[in-house]
Design a protein around this motif. Sequence first.
Motif, PDB file in Angstrom:
ATOM      1  N   THR A   1      30.174  37.648  43.800  1.00 54.06           N
ATOM      2  CA  THR A   1      31.094  38.325  42.877  1.00 54.06           C
ATOM      3  C   THR A   1      32.482  37.738  43.095  1.00 54.06           C
ATOM      4  O   THR A   1      32.853  37.403  44.218  1.00 54.06           O
ATOM      5  CB  THR A   1      31.134  39.839  43.135  1.00 54.06           C
ATOM      6  N   TYR A  58      36.965  41.105  40.726  1.00 49.33           N
ATOM      7  CA  TYR A  58      35.886  42.067  40.499  1.00 49.33           C
ATOM      8  C   TYR A  58      35.673  42.912  41.754  1.00 49.33           C
ATOM      9  O   TYR A  58      35.560  44.141  41.689  1.00 49.33           O
ATOM     10  CB  TYR A  58      34.605  41.320  40.127  1.00 49.33           C
ATOM     11  N   ARG A  59      35.629  42.262  42.891  1.00 48.48           N
ATOM     12  CA  ARG A  59      35.350  42.962  44.149  1.00 48.48           C
ATOM     13  C   ARG A  59      36.509  43.860  44.561  1.00 48.48           C
ATOM     14  O   ARG A  59      36.284  45.002  45.001  1.00 48.48           O
ATOM     15  CB  ARG A  59      35.046  41.938  45.242  1.00 48.48           C
ATOM     16  N   GLU A 100      28.569  40.579  36.028  1.00 46.85           N
ATOM     17  CA  GLU A 100      29.316  39.997  37.141  1.00 46.85           C
ATOM     18  C   GLU A 100      28.878  40.539  38.488  1.00 46.85           C
ATOM     19  O   GLU A 100      29.180  39.961  39.530  1.00 46.85           O
ATOM     20  CB  GLU A 100      30.814  40.274  36.971  1.00 46.85           C
TER      21      GLU A 100
END
Length: 298
Positions: free
Chosen positions: A225, A229-230, A217
């Motif tokens: 992304t 996730y970030r 990812e």
Amino acid sequence: MKLTRRAVSALLPAGLLAACSDVSRAPKRSLRDLIDGPAGHRAPAAGFVVIKDGEIIAAETVGLANGLSEEERSLGIEPRPFTPQTPFRAASISKLAVAMCCEGLHQMAAFDLDGDIRDHLDWMPRHPAFPDITITPRMLLSHTAGTRDPEAYWVPLPGQIQDIVSPDLFASPSRPGSWFEYCNLNYGLVATALEQATGQRFDRLVRAMVLAPLGLEGGFNWSDTDTPYRTNGATLYRETAEGWQIQMDGPDILNDRAPLVLKDEGAALSLYTPGTNGTLFSPQGGLRANLVELAQLA
């Protein structure tokens, strides 16, 4: 230091044997020693993942991913533990993904690792002492092109990479291909050449060639992304006399959605022309990935 293939093949086993022999005499330490040391000599977090035959057989993490600085505390940000799934700036491990992208395109006959870099960057100067020697992408990737980093090895939009390239780039008087000197700008040059060869933006090209096929990812400079996730990412800190200071990926960056690129006021990434500035996505160190993903990449 002059390196030959024979010298490297001799050095690697020697280094491994030395490391193995030292283990039995070394004092037993743990990851926590890395974060519990004296101020100025510790890390905010540490961890490792071991994969064998595609399966995780060992993993351990300690420390915090964020919430260590006074700035974060003033914003009410609660400290969050660093885990094997916490993405962070992978620094020069990023170079591995770039090299894998080059190798994949080389196998497809879409990018010649042993061709002349000037086939893609016709403005690239020749080595002043060896003008007849071909500078290849393989030399640049392996830091044997005779190049040396300028004071800044990146260019903000709308600048172009050739703005910081001059014959002074070739600092070594030795024949290209025979001398090793680490140079981050090499990866900006290769990234620009990759864009010229494919017409694709560097971050999207590496995702298509390397990251997506492995199911990773992560991405370069948070590009492509997804939001969860970030926002789960780790902040990069530097410890000073005043405590932990945010160096990169603070709350403003982790809660944003735009790619993290250096640009002048009014410049827009949407207007960028691939093949003019491969430094934008920090090919030398801008990959964001977690420990599990980096183990898979390795």
